[in-house]
Design an enzyme around this catalytic site. Structure first.
Site, mmCIF file in Angstrom:
data_model
loop_
_atom_site.group_PDB
_atom_site.id
_atom_site.type_symbol
_atom_site.label_atom_id
_atom_site.label_comp_id
_atom_site.label_asym_id
_atom_site.label_seq_id
_atom_site.Cartn_x
_atom_site.Cartn_y
_atom_site.Cartn_z
ATOM 1 N N ASP A 27 0.825 -1.205 0.000
ATOM 2 C CA ASP A 27 0.000 0.000 0.000
ATOM 3 C C ASP A 27 0.865 1.264 0.000
ATOM 4 O O ASP A 27 2.003 1.238 0.471
ATOM 5 C CB ASP A 27 -0.912 -0.022 1.235
ATOM 6 C CG ASP A 27 -2.063 0.961 1.107
ATOM 7 O OD1 ASP A 27 -2.395 1.366 -0.033
ATOM 8 O OD2 ASP A 27 -2.631 1.338 2.149
ATOM 9 N N HIS A 44 2.720 3.707 -8.890
ATOM 10 C CA HIS A 44 2.451 2.316 -9.282
ATOM 11 C C HIS A 44 3.631 1.758 -10.085
ATOM 12 O O HIS A 44 4.018 0.607 -9.924
ATOM 13 C CB HIS A 44 1.164 2.237 -10.106
ATOM 14 C CG HIS A 44 -0.061 2.622 -9.317
ATOM 15 N ND1 HIS A 44 -0.341 2.083 -8.086
ATOM 16 C CD2 HIS A 44 -1.071 3.508 -9.576
ATOM 17 C CE1 HIS A 44 -1.474 2.608 -7.619
ATOM 18 N NE2 HIS A 44 -1.925 3.477 -8.503
ATOM 19 N N LEU A 141 11.256 -20.581 -4.180
ATOM 20 C CA LEU A 141 10.244 -19.685 -3.606
ATOM 21 C C LEU A 141 8.902 -19.827 -4.334
ATOM 22 O O LEU A 141 8.850 -19.850 -5.564
ATOM 23 C CB LEU A 141 10.736 -18.237 -3.751
ATOM 24 C CG LEU A 141 9.738 -17.139 -3.381
ATOM 25 C CD1 LEU A 141 9.500 -17.100 -1.883
ATOM 26 C CD2 LEU A 141 10.231 -15.777 -3.869
#
Ligand code: IPE
Ligand code: IPE
Ligand code: MG
Length: 255
Positions: A27, A44, A141
């Site tokens: 965020d 962004h 991962l």
């Protein structure tokens, strides 16, 4: 239907004393940009580059599962230009799949695309599918992007699936069978939940999976989050004696 929470196909054993599953609510992109006098879209753009760096850092730390909240079912209400911009950037993440593949990273996605109800453009769904397919045999991962994701919708989806199995006599209605009907049945519970930019909200993220997870909130805006910030979060987890709910087993790690 499988017994137990995970599919048990993941390699066992974590590396070192790190949380097995870290989930991040990324965020603050807009505020980061506004604080610099830039358009929100710049936040962004930088946020996407940060995600790629943090995935690498999570991999280096030996974290087995890293889940990032990329776009929520609520985010569709943002201005169309901003939505289009964000969706375009996520295509970039999938375009980084060759590098991730070289690093043995397995890419997964949770959200409406799993249930076939996504409004995402076909070209993005294609990139997503290709990324999942390319990396499906990797054992490093597990990087999961929550994309067009909402936890309430996930719970409704799981309920429908479980009821269907139950009607056909193939599953009892109990916690572990419910967990098998979520978007990603192999996903272990979240050990450490991180949110950037200071808000203390779940915003419809991983409600089932995060039930026992300690919540680490940093004031740093997501575009400024980095390897050192991830390490600080892990250190907080390590020193805080944050455990599991009674009866929960340790998550499966990776080799
Ligand atoms: C997070 O940053 C990115 C997405 C929700 C896609 P925001 O765009 O929410 O940035 P703030 O919270 O307005 O600063
Ligand atoms: C949460 O951030 C969603 C993502 C990070 C994708 P938001 O900025 O959309 O959440 P709210 O609106 O503050 O709850
Ligand atoms: Mg926000």
């Amino acid at each position: 239907m499988h017994e137990g929470r995970g599919s048990s196909t993941e390699p066992a054993c974590g590396r070192g004393d790190v949380p097995g599953h870290v989930a991040v609510i990324m965020d603050g992109n807009g505020r980061w940009a506004e604080s610099k006098g830039l358009p929100r879209t710049e936040g962004h753009r930088q946020g996407e580059a940060t995600l790629a760096d943090v995935v690498r850092a999570a991999d280096d730390l030996g974290i087995a599962w890293f889940t990032a909240y990329g776009f929520s079912t609520e985010n569709w209400t943002r201005p169309k230009l901003e939505v289009d911009f964000i969706l375009g950037l996520h295509k970039n993440i999938f375009r980084r799949r060759l590098e991730m593949h070289r690093n043995n990273v397995r890419i997964r996605c949770i959200g409406r695309p799993v249930s076939g109800t996504s409004r995402l453009p076909k070209r993005i769904l294609r990139e997503m599918d290709e990324s999942i397919e390319l990396t499906k045999s990797n054992t490093g991962l597990n990087f999961t992007l929550a994309f067009d994701y909402g936890s309430r919708e996930e719970l409704v989806y799981a309920t429908r699936r479980l009821l269907d199995l139950h009607r056909r006599g193939r599953a009892e209605i109990v916690e572990h069978t419910f967990a098998q009907c979520l978007y990603e049945p192999a996903m272990p519970p979240v050990d450490l939940l991180v949110r950037t930019s200071g808000e203390q909200r779940l915003s419809n993220f991983l409600l089932w999976q995060s039930v026992g997870a300690p919540f680490y909130v940093t004031p740093t805006y997501w575009p400024d989050f980095d390897r050192a910030e991830l390490e600080a979060a892990v250190e907080w987890w390590r020193t805080g004696r944050h455990g599991h709910l009674p009866g929960e087993r340790e998550p499966e790690g990776r080799t």
